[in-house]
Write an enzyme that holds these catalytic residues in place. Structure first.
Site, PDB file in Angstrom:
ATOM      1  N   HIS A  90      69.984 -17.952  82.667  1.00 29.32           N
ATOM      2  CA  HIS A  90      70.299 -17.174  83.868  1.00 29.32           C
ATOM      3  C   HIS A  90      69.963 -15.699  83.631  1.00 29.32           C
ATOM      4  O   HIS A  90      69.317 -15.062  84.463  1.00 29.32           O
ATOM      5  CB  HIS A  90      71.782 -17.338  84.208  1.00 29.32           C
ATOM      6  CG  HIS A  90      72.274 -16.415  85.287  1.00 29.32           C
ATOM      7  ND1 HIS A  90      71.986 -16.598  86.621  1.00 29.32           N
ATOM      8  CD2 HIS A  90      73.029 -15.278  85.216  1.00 29.32           C
ATOM      9  CE1 HIS A  90      72.565 -15.627  87.333  1.00 29.32           C
ATOM     10  NE2 HIS A  90      73.196 -14.816  86.512  1.00 29.32           N
ATOM     11  N   ASP A 144      84.646 -11.341  83.321  1.00 28.28           N
ATOM     12  CA  ASP A 144      83.503 -12.207  83.563  1.00 28.28           C
ATOM     13  C   ASP A 144      82.432 -11.926  82.516  1.00 28.28           C
ATOM     14  O   ASP A 144      81.974 -10.798  82.382  1.00 28.28           O
ATOM     15  CB  ASP A 144      82.942 -11.989  84.972  1.00 28.28           C
ATOM     16  CG  ASP A 144      82.085 -13.159  85.436  1.00 28.28           C
ATOM     17  OD1 ASP A 144      82.234 -14.263  84.885  1.00 28.28           O
ATOM     18  OD2 ASP A 144      81.276 -12.959  86.365  1.00 28.28           O
ATOM     19  N   GLU A 148      77.900 -18.789  92.005  1.00 24.15           N
ATOM     20  CA  GLU A 148      77.598 -18.777  90.573  1.00 24.15           C
ATOM     21  C   GLU A 148      78.356 -19.922  89.912  1.00 24.15           C
ATOM     22  O   GLU A 148      79.585 -19.990  89.973  1.00 24.15           O
ATOM     23  CB  GLU A 148      77.967 -17.423  89.937  1.00 24.15           C
ATOM     24  CG  GLU A 148      76.988 -16.326  90.340  1.00 24.15           C
ATOM     25  CD  GLU A 148      77.144 -15.038  89.545  1.00 24.15           C
ATOM     26  OE1 GLU A 148      78.238 -14.784  89.013  1.00 24.15           O
ATOM     27  OE2 GLU A 148      76.153 -14.277  89.472  1.00 24.15           O
ATOM     28  N   TYR A 180      78.690 -13.335  80.514  1.00 25.26           N
ATOM     29  CA  TYR A 180      77.289 -13.490  80.949  1.00 25.26           C
ATOM     30  C   TYR A 180      76.585 -14.335  79.900  1.00 25.26           C
ATOM     31  O   TYR A 180      75.531 -13.978  79.403  1.00 25.26           O
ATOM     32  CB  TYR A 180      76.689 -12.076  81.036  1.00 25.26           C
ATOM     33  CG  TYR A 180      75.438 -11.907  81.875  1.00 25.26           C
ATOM     34  CD1 TYR A 180      75.362 -12.391  83.177  1.00 25.26           C
ATOM     35  CD2 TYR A 180      74.346 -11.201  81.370  1.00 25.26           C
ATOM     36  CE1 TYR A 180      74.224 -12.178  83.945  1.00 25.26           C
ATOM     37  CE2 TYR A 180      73.204 -10.989  82.129  1.00 25.26           C
ATOM     38  CZ  TYR A 180      73.151 -11.478  83.417  1.00 25.26           C
ATOM     39  OH  TYR A 180      72.032 -11.256  84.183  1.00 25.26           O
ATOM     40  N   THR A 212      77.040 -17.294  84.733  1.00 22.74           N
ATOM     41  CA  THR A 212      76.312 -18.373  85.398  1.00 22.74           C
ATOM     42  C   THR A 212      75.611 -19.256  84.377  1.00 22.74           C
ATOM     43  O   THR A 212      74.872 -18.772  83.523  1.00 22.74           O
ATOM     44  CB  THR A 212      75.293 -17.776  86.386  1.00 22.74           C
ATOM     45  OG1 THR A 212      75.998 -16.881  87.243  1.00 22.74           O
ATOM     46  CG2 THR A 212      74.634 -18.857  87.207  1.00 22.74           C
TER      47      THR A 212
HETATM   48 CA    CA Z   1      79.645 -14.142  87.381  1.00 20.69          CA
END
Ligand code: CA
Length: 426
Positions: free
Chosen positions: A132, A125, A197, A127, A358
């Site tokens: 965000h 994951d 998210e 970012y 997100t």
């Molecule tokens: Ca996430």
């Protein structure tokens, strides 16, 4: 051939003999052709399919693939992928000689069970949503919202693949350790700050050998396509556990993936240049290329819709609570994520998944999480029926939507990405 090239499969004038594919508002016109997996609702083996209008074309039954192994499809070379797309486009066009042969291979989408589009290998994951990262950072560090590495490193962490679930899968509210700011010790309880998210998923196609970094020029050849991805998050668990190694049980109880992989080929008309705001550092050379600057970003409109139990009981449709756009939200491109992930020699494999992080836009009403929309829970949002939400309640369902529009081109969509919150285990 380049995955970004426009070719006859993108011609906006193309029409299909599958009549529903010609509806202007549909997600799956002939120009899209996303891949997924389905089975008979009564059970049986997974089969590979392509969404077309309100139907799915069974690729095995149409004689286009030998069996239902998505991994083989993911590992295809760029030219093999383009040849399959061209064969699908020509065969599904109005007037095609394939119509008689392929008609029996069509199933209504409403009559099949859609699965995860592939077996997920490793899950990372990222970012990439700078608005965000800034908004969440401000909640914790008002004077220093964006950490100094953010503009240099595509930040990410390794997540867990086993709890990535297909759209339509409900899940229980997670329990975990919670410690309020005024409490001396933590306690075990169901999360009271359950959030969504809004993310895109990046499905890895061909892998790379361990020890052999993928250059940014080659990066997109290793990406099969994009999906919608809801990385459900328990903010109270997260706040207590995330230091020093990052999120753990606050993120790995469920993440919802949409069933269709929209290929990079289908997204070719919806590219945008990548650039940095004035005054920001330029990416290091391994994260920079002419192609990435010219068209590394994807112009995908995104929406978050909420339906509460009360709305469902009253027959009210889900209500849009946020609108955003991938290209405007993201600080890094898909190609940069691949180049960065492999720069140390890490090997990616077909079926690996990246979450984008997100994807909040810069403005009010563009946030991809309730944490931001409610400003840390302090200012609940009010829905049309008067209900308020700071975080998700039991019975709430969230639907993500993604769609590409550009004047002169046929709009395409990503299909559903929906999940509902069930009460915690007693
Ligand atoms: Ca996430």
């Amino acid at each position: 051939m380049n995955l970004q090239d426009i070719n006859e499969t993108h011609d906006p004038a193309l029409r299909s003999w599958v009549e529903s594919a010609n509806d202007e508002g549909g997600d799956f016109p002939l120009q899209n052709l996303p891949f997924g997996r389905f089975r008979d609702p009564a059970g049986g083996a997974l089969r590979l399919g392509v969404a077309i209008g309100d139907q799915v074309l069974d690729l095995q039954a149409a004689g286009l693939v030998p069996q239902g192994d998505m991994k083989q499809l993911l590992e295809c070379s760029a030219s093999e992928r383009q040849a399959l797309r061209l064969a699908l486009s020509r065969g599904l066009r109005a007037g095609s000689a394939q119509q008689a042969g392929w008609q029996p291979a069509l199933r209504p989408l409403s009559a099949v069970a859609l699965a995860l589009p592939c077996d997920i290998g490793d899950y990372t994951d990222f970012y990439v949503g700078i608005h965000h990262a800034t908004a969440v950072g401000r909640l914790f560090r008002p004077d220093n919202p964006l950490l100094p590495n953010y503009q240099w490193v595509p930040i990410g962490y390794h997540g867990r693949a086993s709890t990535i679930v297909p759209s339509g899968t409900d899940f229980r509210r997670p329990r975990g350790q919670i410690k309020g700011p005024d409490e001396a010790v933590p306690h075990l309880a169901p999360s009271q700050r359950l959030d969504l998210e809004l993310e895109l998923g990046v499905v890895v196609g061909r892998g790379n050998e361990r020890g052999e970094p993928v250059s940014i020029e080659e990066a997109e050849a290793h990406v099969f396509g994009l999906t919608l991805f809801n990385d459900w998050s328990a903010r109270d668990l997260q706040a207590w556990e995330y230091q020093p190694l990052g999120p753990f049980l606050s993120k790995n109880f469920a993440s919802t993936l949409s069933p269709w992989i929209v290929t990079l080929e289908a997204l070719a008309p919806f590219r945008r240049p990548f650039s940095r705001p004035a005054g920001d550092p330029q990416p290091l050379p391994y994260l920079s290329s002419g192609g990435n600057s010219a068209s590394g970003a994807f112009d995908i409109d995104l929406e978050v819709r909420l339906q509460t139990a009360r709305m469902r009981a009253a027959g009210n449709a889900a209500e849009t609570i946020s609108r955003s756009n991938f290209a405007e939200a993201a600080y890094w491109t898909v190609a940069q994520l691949v180049a960065h992930h492999t720069v140390n020699g890490c090997s990616l494999q077909a079926g690996d998944l990246f979450g984008s992080g997100t994807l909040s836009g810069p403005g009010a009403g563009q946030s991809g999480s309730l944490l931001e929309l409610s400003q840390g829970g302090k200012h609940p949002i009010t829905l049309a029926n008067g209900e308020q939400r700071s975080f998700l309640l039991d019975g709430d369902s969230i639907e993500l939507a993604g769609r590409c529009h550009r004047a002169g081109w046929r709009s395409i969509g990503f299909g559903p990405c929906v999940g509902q919150v069930l009460p915690a285990w007693a």
